[in-house]
Design a protein around this motif. Structure first.
Motif, PDB file in Angstrom:
ATOM      1  N   TYR A 104       0.817  -1.207   0.000  1.00  0.00           N
ATOM      2  CA  TYR A 104       0.000   0.000   0.000  1.00  0.00           C
ATOM      3  C   TYR A 104       0.853   1.260   0.000  1.00  0.00           C
ATOM      4  O   TYR A 104       1.454   1.593   1.017  1.00  0.00           O
ATOM      5  N   THR A 105       0.880   1.985  -1.111  1.00  0.00           N
ATOM      6  CA  THR A 105       1.531   3.298  -1.105  1.00  0.00           C
ATOM      7  C   THR A 105       0.546   4.381  -0.713  1.00  0.00           C
ATOM      8  O   THR A 105       0.941   5.444  -0.247  1.00  0.00           O
ATOM      9  N   ALA A 106      -0.742   4.138  -0.919  1.00  0.00           N
ATOM     10  CA  ALA A 106      -1.776   5.142  -0.662  1.00  0.00           C
ATOM     11  C   ALA A 106      -1.962   5.359   0.834  1.00  0.00           C
ATOM     12  O   ALA A 106      -1.933   4.411   1.615  1.00  0.00           O
ATOM     13  N   THR A 107      -2.156   6.620   1.202  1.00  0.00           N
ATOM     14  CA  THR A 107      -2.407   6.947   2.602  1.00  0.00           C
ATOM     15  C   THR A 107      -3.271   8.205   2.675  1.00  0.00           C
ATOM     16  O   THR A 107      -3.578   8.808   1.646  1.00  0.00           O
ATOM     17  N   HIS A 108      -3.663   8.552   3.861  1.00  0.00           N
ATOM     18  CA  HIS A 108      -4.590   9.667   4.063  1.00  0.00           C
ATOM     19  C   HIS A 108      -4.092  10.536   5.221  1.00  0.00           C
ATOM     20  O   HIS A 108      -3.394  10.049   6.113  1.00  0.00           O
ATOM     21  N   PRO A 109      -4.499  11.796   5.254  1.00  0.00           N
ATOM     22  CA  PRO A 109      -4.105  12.675   6.356  1.00  0.00           C
ATOM     23  C   PRO A 109      -4.653  12.158   7.692  1.00  0.00           C
ATOM     24  O   PRO A 109      -5.716  11.533   7.746  1.00  0.00           O
ATOM     25  N   LEU A 110      -3.931  12.444   8.755  1.00  0.00           N
ATOM     26  CA  LEU A 110      -4.390  12.060  10.080  1.00  0.00           C
ATOM     27  C   LEU A 110      -5.502  12.980  10.577  1.00  0.00           C
ATOM     28  O   LEU A 110      -6.406  12.542  11.288  1.00  0.00           O
ATOM     29  N   GLU A 111      -5.444  14.256  10.200  1.00  0.00           N
ATOM     30  CA  GLU A 111      -6.432  15.227  10.645  1.00  0.00           C
ATOM     31  C   GLU A 111      -7.741  14.974   9.904  1.00  0.00           C
ATOM     32  O   GLU A 111      -7.779  14.949   8.682  1.00  0.00           O
ATOM     33  N   PHE A 112      -8.839  14.836  10.650  1.00  0.00           N
ATOM     34  CA  PHE A 112     -10.095  14.427  10.026  1.00  0.00           C
ATOM     35  C   PHE A 112     -10.611  15.430   9.000  1.00  0.00           C
ATOM     36  O   PHE A 112     -11.214  15.029   8.008  1.00  0.00           O
ATOM     37  N   LYS A 113     -10.387  16.724   9.204  1.00  0.00           N
ATOM     38  CA  LYS A 113     -10.889  17.698   8.232  1.00  0.00           C
ATOM     39  C   LYS A 113     -10.212  17.506   6.879  1.00  0.00           C
ATOM     40  O   LYS A 113     -10.875  17.523   5.838  1.00  0.00           O
ATOM     41  N   SER A 114      -8.905  17.309   6.887  1.00  0.00           N
ATOM     42  CA  SER A 114      -8.188  17.051   5.630  1.00  0.00           C
ATOM     43  C   SER A 114      -8.594  15.709   5.041  1.00  0.00           C
ATOM     44  O   SER A 114      -8.789  15.577   3.838  1.00  0.00           O
ATOM     45  N   ARG A 115      -8.722  14.700   5.896  1.00  0.00           N
ATOM     46  CA  ARG A 115      -9.091  13.362   5.422  1.00  0.00           C
ATOM     47  C   ARG A 115     -10.486  13.368   4.811  1.00  0.00           C
ATOM     48  O   ARG A 115     -10.735  12.754   3.784  1.00  0.00           O
TER      49      ARG A 115
ATOM     50  N   SER B 230     -11.850  15.658   3.213  1.00  0.00           N
ATOM     51  CA  SER B 230     -11.883  16.421   1.960  1.00  0.00           C
ATOM     52  C   SER B 230     -11.915  15.503   0.738  1.00  0.00           C
ATOM     53  O   SER B 230     -12.233  15.944  -0.358  1.00  0.00           O
ATOM     54  N   GLY B 231     -11.565  14.236   0.931  1.00  0.00           N
ATOM     55  CA  GLY B 231     -11.513  13.293  -0.178  1.00  0.00           C
ATOM     56  C   GLY B 231     -10.148  13.232  -0.834  1.00  0.00           C
ATOM     57  O   GLY B 231      -9.886  12.372  -1.673  1.00  0.00           O
ATOM     58  N   LYS B 232      -9.267  14.145  -0.452  1.00  0.00           N
ATOM     59  CA  LYS B 232      -7.914  14.121  -1.015  1.00  0.00           C
ATOM     60  C   LYS B 232      -7.062  13.114  -0.258  1.00  0.00           C
ATOM     61  O   LYS B 232      -7.346  12.762   0.890  1.00  0.00           O
TER      62      LYS B 232
END
Length: 186
Positions: free
Chosen positions: A109-120, A122-124
């Motif tokens: 898995y190279t894909a990851t997401h921000p830890l902060e829920f607002k950024s996460r 966002s769908g980015k």
């Protein structure tokens, strides 16, 4: 920068970008066809496999089913063997050395997401590259997490969750993976 350029640079990007959606759909059609072919259709399977793994060297063998995000971000060395149900989320570059073996259900898995829920929310998302050295054996059900580098001659125990990088000539296992033995490859 395009969303694809951002993605490949490890920056936050929008995975709903039409160009990226089209690339993912294209490779999904290829691996769906690959996964549906039987062993009597080995030549056709091999042709499709090299369309998925555009950057693979010789002697690539993958047992279906196989899944990935793009395929084009996987760089595979000579003599790569993947057993059943391997999945590579190649949002960033995945580099695999020569003479590597993956057991069944190996997940990269190279894909990851921000830890902060607002950024996460966002769908980015973003991704971190993974590098696997030469002569690496990854046991079944092991997971390799974003940003990991495995040195040459590493053995990853079945079920390991690899969250950090490791040097050459070690056996790693556990969740999170840790060194359990060094290997004398002299």
């Amino acid at each position: 920068m395009t969303e694809k350029q951002k993605m490949l640079a490890g920056e936050m990007y929008n995975p709903s970008d039409p160009e990226l959606i089209k690339e993912r759909q294209t490779v999904r059609l290829l691996f769906q066809e690959f996964n549906s072919l039987n062993e009597n259709q080995a030549e056709k399977r091999n042709t499709i496999l090299y369309k998925i793994f555009k950057n693979a060297d010789e002697n690539l063998y993958v047992e279906p089913p196989f899944h990935c995000d793009y395929g084009s971000n996987i760089i595979a060395g000579k003599n790569l063997f993947m057993n059943f149900n391997c999945c590579i989320l190649d949002v960033a570059k995945v580099t695999i050395g020569d003479n590597c073996m993956f057991g069944p259900h190996v997940q990269i898995y190279t894909a990851t997401h921000p830890l902060e829920f607002k950024s996460r929310n966002s769908g980015k998302e973003y991704a971190l590259p993974i590098t696997i050295g030469n002569n690496v054996w990854i046991g079944g059900n092991a997971t390799i997490c974003p940003g990991v580098t495995l040195g040459n001659n590493v053995v990853v125990g079945s079920g390991a969750v690899v969250t950090k990088s490791f040097p050459d000539d070690v056996v790693i296992a556990g969740n999170p993976a840790k060194i359990i033995k060094t290997i004398n490859n002299n």
